[in-house]
Scaffold this motif. Structure first.
Motif, PDB file in Angstrom:
ATOM      1  N   LEU A 166       0.826  -1.209   0.000  1.00 28.10           N
ATOM      2  CA  LEU A 166       0.000   0.000   0.000  1.00 28.10           C
ATOM      3  C   LEU A 166       0.862   1.261   0.000  1.00 28.10           C
ATOM      4  CD1 LEU A 166      -2.853  -1.034   2.424  1.00 28.10           C
ATOM      5  CD2 LEU A 166      -3.073  -0.536  -0.007  1.00 28.10           C
ATOM      6  N   ASP A 167       2.028   1.208   0.636  1.00 26.61           N
ATOM      7  CA  ASP A 167       2.929   2.359   0.664  1.00 26.61           C
ATOM      8  C   ASP A 167       3.573   2.602  -0.702  1.00 26.61           C
ATOM      9  OD1 ASP A 167       2.398   2.891   3.296  1.00 26.61           O
ATOM     10  OD2 ASP A 167       4.136   1.761   4.047  1.00 26.61           O
ATOM     11  N   GLU A 168       3.897   1.529  -1.408  1.00 24.97           N
ATOM     12  CA  GLU A 168       4.603   1.673  -2.680  1.00 24.97           C
ATOM     13  C   GLU A 168       3.658   1.975  -3.836  1.00 24.97           C
ATOM     14  OE1 GLU A 168       6.860  -1.891  -3.179  1.00 24.97           O
ATOM     15  OE2 GLU A 168       7.973  -1.565  -1.329  1.00 24.97           O
ATOM     16  N   LYS A 169       2.790   1.017  -4.156  1.00 20.36           N
ATOM     17  CA  LYS A 169       1.921   1.173  -5.317  1.00 20.36           C
ATOM     18  C   LYS A 169       0.592   0.471  -5.026  1.00 20.36           C
ATOM     19  CE  LYS A 169       2.119   0.876 -10.301  1.00 20.36           C
ATOM     20  NZ  LYS A 169       2.878   0.400 -11.457  1.00 20.36           N
ATOM     21  N   PRO A 170      -0.327   1.160  -4.360  1.00 24.20           N
ATOM     22  CA  PRO A 170      -1.581   0.508  -3.967  1.00 24.20           C
ATOM     23  C   PRO A 170      -2.499   0.236  -5.165  1.00 24.20           C
ATOM     24  CG  PRO A 170      -1.632   2.819  -3.367  1.00 24.20           C
ATOM     25  CD  PRO A 170      -0.262   2.543  -3.916  1.00 24.20           C
ATOM     26  N   THR A 171      -3.154  -0.925  -5.114  1.00 19.19           N
ATOM     27  CA  THR A 171      -4.172  -1.267  -6.102  1.00 19.19           C
ATOM     28  C   THR A 171      -5.515  -1.347  -5.388  1.00 19.19           C
ATOM     29  OG1 THR A 171      -3.944  -3.648  -5.763  1.00 19.19           O
ATOM     30  CG2 THR A 171      -2.491  -2.630  -7.430  1.00 19.19           C
ATOM     31  N   SER A 172      -6.576  -1.365  -6.148  1.00 17.36           N
ATOM     32  CA  SER A 172      -7.904  -1.461  -5.540  1.00 17.36           C
ATOM     33  C   SER A 172      -8.062  -2.796  -4.815  1.00 17.36           C
ATOM     34  CB  SER A 172      -8.993  -1.290  -6.596  1.00 17.36           C
ATOM     35  OG  SER A 172      -8.884  -2.292  -7.584  1.00 17.36           O
ATOM     36  N   GLU A 216      -8.537  -5.751   0.310  1.00 22.07           N
ATOM     37  CA  GLU A 216      -7.995  -6.737   1.240  1.00 22.07           C
ATOM     38  C   GLU A 216      -7.725  -6.107   2.611  1.00 22.07           C
ATOM     39  OE1 GLU A 216      -4.226  -9.824   1.614  1.00 22.07           O
ATOM     40  OE2 GLU A 216      -4.543  -8.737  -0.262  1.00 22.07           O
ATOM     41  N   LEU A 217      -7.193  -4.887   2.619  1.00 21.27           N
ATOM     42  CA  LEU A 217      -6.942  -4.195   3.877  1.00 21.27           C
ATOM     43  C   LEU A 217      -8.247  -3.946   4.625  1.00 21.27           C
ATOM     44  CD1 LEU A 217      -4.879  -2.744   5.746  1.00 21.27           C
ATOM     45  CD2 LEU A 217      -5.465  -0.656   4.502  1.00 21.27           C
ATOM     46  N   ALA A 218      -9.279  -3.536   3.911  1.00 21.97           N
ATOM     47  CA  ALA A 218     -10.576  -3.276   4.543  1.00 21.97           C
ATOM     48  C   ALA A 218     -11.152  -4.567   5.135  1.00 21.97           C
ATOM     49  CB  ALA A 218     -11.541  -2.673   3.535  1.00 21.97           C
ATOM     50  N   GLU A 219     -11.043  -5.670   4.394  1.00 20.83           N
ATOM     51  CA  GLU A 219     -11.558  -6.939   4.904  1.00 20.83           C
ATOM     52  C   GLU A 219     -10.795  -7.398   6.142  1.00 20.83           C
ATOM     53  OE1 GLU A 219     -11.457  -9.645   1.624  1.00 20.83           O
ATOM     54  OE2 GLU A 219     -13.215  -8.752   0.670  1.00 20.83           O
TER      55      GLU A 219
END
Length: 128
Positions: A8-14, A19-22
């Protein structure tokens, strides 16, 4: 979590954000379960893993004590699956109605899987 944080720090994707939200939701559910257990000595059974194990144990108890009631509940579950499939396939149904029906369909399909495991005498090994 550490690997996900670095992505997420480097190149976040949707997909990474989803996945972070889950994971965050799962962590919050775990914390609520543990807090309730700490405060009252009983779980809330809202986390999917605990709920699954609790439902399975109740159905096994029903299988051992009252097979007719077990089969009646299994028939009701299968009828619910058919009913919610019908609601999803209605042409006049709104997207909100379809989403609600899909959520209920998933719930009843998972419950039907528990019934089938018990009927087939399969183990309930629930791996994380």
């Amino acid at each position: 979590m550490k690997i996900l944080d670095s992505r997420l720090d480097e190149k976040p994707t949707s997909e990474d954000v989803r996945e972070l939200a889950e994971l965050r939701i799962q962590n919050l559910l775990c914390f609520k379960e543990l807090q309730a257990f700490n405060d009252t000595g009983e779980f809330l059974y809202r986390h999917p893993i605990l709920k699954h194990k609790f439902d399975y144990s109740k159905l096994v108890e029903l299988w051992n004590n009252d097979r007719n009631e077990f089969m009646r509940q299994y028939d009701n579950c299968r009828n619910s699956i058919r009913r919610y499939l019908g609601r999803i396939n209605r042409t006049e149904a709104t997207e909100a109605d379809k989403d609600a029906a899909y959520a209920q369909l998933t719930k009843h399909q998972q419950r039907a899987d528990l019934f089938k495991k018990i009927i087939n005498h399969e183990s309930n090994d629930y791996h994380l």
